[in-house]
Design a protein around this motif. Structure first.
Motif, PDB file in Angstrom:
ATOM      1  N   GLU A  91       0.839  -1.198   0.000  1.00 39.59           N
ATOM      2  CA  GLU A  91       0.000   0.000   0.000  1.00 39.59           C
ATOM      3  C   GLU A  91       0.877   1.253   0.000  1.00 39.59           C
ATOM      4  O   GLU A  91       0.581   2.223  -0.692  1.00 39.59           O
ATOM      5  CB  GLU A  91      -0.919   0.000   1.221  1.00 39.59           C
ATOM      6  CG  GLU A  91      -1.887   1.156   1.242  1.00 39.59           C
ATOM      7  CD  GLU A  91      -2.848   1.095   2.418  1.00 39.59           C
ATOM      8  OE1 GLU A  91      -3.722   1.968   2.475  1.00 39.59           O
ATOM      9  OE2 GLU A  91      -2.720   0.203   3.278  1.00 39.59           O
ATOM     10  N   ARG A  93       3.958   1.574  -1.266  1.00 41.31           N
ATOM     11  CA  ARG A  93       4.534   1.730  -2.610  1.00 41.31           C
ATOM     12  C   ARG A  93       3.509   2.295  -3.591  1.00 41.31           C
ATOM     13  O   ARG A  93       3.815   3.182  -4.385  1.00 41.31           O
ATOM     14  CB  ARG A  93       5.053   0.386  -3.116  1.00 41.31           C
ATOM     15  CG  ARG A  93       6.330  -0.048  -2.473  1.00 41.31           C
ATOM     16  CD  ARG A  93       6.858  -1.341  -3.102  1.00 41.31           C
ATOM     17  NE  ARG A  93       7.900  -1.894  -2.274  1.00 41.31           N
ATOM     18  CZ  ARG A  93       7.802  -3.025  -1.588  1.00 41.31           C
ATOM     19  NH1 ARG A  93       6.713  -3.757  -1.666  1.00 41.31           N
ATOM     20  NH2 ARG A  93       8.793  -3.439  -0.850  1.00 41.31           N
ATOM     21  N   ARG A  94       2.290   1.769  -3.517  1.00 40.02           N
ATOM     22  CA  ARG A  94       1.242   2.222  -4.437  1.00 40.02           C
ATOM     23  C   ARG A  94       0.910   3.696  -4.208  1.00 40.02           C
ATOM     24  O   ARG A  94       0.842   4.486  -5.154  1.00 40.02           O
ATOM     25  CB  ARG A  94      -0.012   1.362  -4.256  1.00 40.02           C
ATOM     26  CG  ARG A  94      -1.158   1.725  -5.195  1.00 40.02           C
ATOM     27  CD  ARG A  94      -2.367   0.843  -4.996  1.00 40.02           C
ATOM     28  NE  ARG A  94      -2.805   0.733  -3.616  1.00 40.02           N
ATOM     29  CZ  ARG A  94      -3.554   1.644  -2.985  1.00 40.02           C
ATOM     30  NH1 ARG A  94      -3.930   2.738  -3.590  1.00 40.02           N
ATOM     31  NH2 ARG A  94      -3.915   1.457  -1.728  1.00 40.02           N
ATOM     32  N   LEU A  95       0.730   4.083  -2.947  1.00 39.90           N
ATOM     33  CA  LEU A  95       0.395   5.474  -2.647  1.00 39.90           C
ATOM     34  C   LEU A  95       1.554   6.412  -2.961  1.00 39.90           C
ATOM     35  O   LEU A  95       1.341   7.529  -3.421  1.00 39.90           O
ATOM     36  CB  LEU A  95      -0.024   5.611  -1.184  1.00 39.90           C
ATOM     37  CG  LEU A  95      -1.374   4.979  -0.829  1.00 39.90           C
ATOM     38  CD1 LEU A  95      -1.610   5.022   0.664  1.00 39.90           C
ATOM     39  CD2 LEU A  95      -2.499   5.664  -1.570  1.00 39.90           C
ATOM     40  N   LYS A  96       2.785   5.958  -2.729  1.00 38.95           N
ATOM     41  CA  LYS A  96       3.952   6.783  -3.038  1.00 38.95           C
ATOM     42  C   LYS A  96       4.059   7.010  -4.550  1.00 38.95           C
ATOM     43  O   LYS A  96       4.369   8.112  -4.999  1.00 38.95           O
ATOM     44  CB  LYS A  96       5.218   6.115  -2.505  1.00 38.95           C
ATOM     45  CG  LYS A  96       6.453   6.967  -2.652  1.00 38.95           C
ATOM     46  CD  LYS A  96       7.656   6.288  -2.043  1.00 38.95           C
ATOM     47  CE  LYS A  96       8.896   7.137  -2.268  1.00 38.95           C
ATOM     48  NZ  LYS A  96      10.102   6.454  -1.824  1.00 38.95           N
ATOM     49  N   ALA A  97       3.775   5.959  -5.334  1.00 37.43           N
ATOM     50  CA  ALA A  97       3.800   6.093  -6.796  1.00 37.43           C
ATOM     51  C   ALA A  97       2.726   7.064  -7.281  1.00 37.43           C
ATOM     52  O   ALA A  97       2.919   7.767  -8.275  1.00 37.43           O
ATOM     53  CB  ALA A  97       3.612   4.725  -7.448  1.00 37.43           C
ATOM     54  N   GLU A  98       1.594   7.108  -6.576  1.00 35.73           N
ATOM     55  CA  GLU A  98       0.517   8.034  -6.934  1.00 35.73           C
ATOM     56  C   GLU A  98       0.756   9.437  -6.373  1.00 35.73           C
ATOM     57  O   GLU A  98      -0.017  10.354  -6.642  1.00 35.73           O
ATOM     58  CB  GLU A  98      -0.819   7.507  -6.406  1.00 35.73           C
ATOM     59  CG  GLU A  98      -1.263   6.208  -7.051  1.00 35.73           C
ATOM     60  CD  GLU A  98      -2.507   5.620  -6.387  1.00 35.73           C
ATOM     61  OE1 GLU A  98      -3.062   6.260  -5.457  1.00 35.73           O
ATOM     62  OE2 GLU A  98      -2.912   4.529  -6.787  1.00 35.73           O
ATOM     63  N   GLY A  99       1.807   9.585  -5.551  1.00 35.68           N
ATOM     64  CA  GLY A  99       2.120  10.890  -4.972  1.00 35.68           C
ATOM     65  C   GLY A  99       1.247  11.243  -3.782  1.00 35.68           C
ATOM     66  O   GLY A  99       1.119  12.417  -3.434  1.00 35.68           O
ATOM     67  N   LYS A 100       0.664  10.242  -3.136  1.00 35.14           N
ATOM     68  CA  LYS A 100      -0.219  10.473  -1.992  1.00 35.14           C
ATOM     69  C   LYS A 100       0.493  10.113  -0.692  1.00 35.14           C
ATOM     70  O   LYS A 100       1.448   9.353  -0.676  1.00 35.14           O
ATOM     71  CB  LYS A 100      -1.491   9.639  -2.127  1.00 35.14           C
ATOM     72  CG  LYS A 100      -2.339  10.003  -3.312  1.00 35.14           C
ATOM     73  CD  LYS A 100      -3.562   9.139  -3.373  1.00 35.14           C
ATOM     74  CE  LYS A 100      -4.429   9.478  -4.585  1.00 35.14           C
ATOM     75  NZ  LYS A 100      -5.580   8.576  -4.705  1.00 35.14           N
TER      76      LYS A 100
END
Length: 153
Positions: A91, A93-100
């Motif tokens: 989660e 990694r996913r949020l970091k990739a989305e910039g959140k």
């Protein structure tokens, strides 16, 4: 964030938000909550049959809270939590990739977020007195080193 306790497993989050606890619950947590919820009324029915007392149905509430407490205990590192750490990293990694942000954003002032954090951190230890959940996104979360690898921060 101050250290609240010594945990045998890595601490994922000392103040997890309600939705994350529910998303990370295992099937066994649901089974425990449902079975304990069913035991309360069954026990009360059996006892009322032989010695009526007129007590309330508070035992139903305690059963589902117990299931949720098992889920929270994994975030606190008091029970095995390798699956939750893996989910947390994915989660993150996913949020970091989305910039959140991992812990979301809040429209509340920082002082109110801190107060909310102080009220909800460790509140699950008193769930039998007053169930208190964290519904506020805030940046005040305790965590063990290594839950999120240094190269990903």
């Amino acid at each position: 964030m101050r250290k609240l306790h010594d945990a045998p497993f890595p601490v994922i989050d000392t103040d997890p938000i309600f939705g994350r606890v529910i998303r990370y619950m295992r099937v066994s947590d649901y089974v425990l909550g449902i079975s304990l919820t069913a035991v309360g009324p069954a026990f009360m029915y059996w006892m009322e049959k032989y010695q009526p007392s007129g007590l309330s149905r508070k035992y139903q509430r305690h059963g589902m809270l117990a299931g949720g407490l098992v889920g929270v205990s994994r975030f606190w590192g008091t029970s095995e939590n390798a699956r939750e750490i893996k989910m947390y990293r994915e989660e993150y990694r996913r949020l970091k990739a989305e910039g959140k942000s991992m812990h979301g954003t809040s429209s509340l002032p920082l002082s109110i977020q801190r107060i909310s954090s102080e009220y909800s951190t460790g509140a699950f230890l008193n769930f039998d007195v007053a169930p208190w959940f964290n519904f506020v996104n805030h940046p005040f979360h305790g965590q063990s080193d290594g839950v999120i690898p240094d190269d990903e921060k």
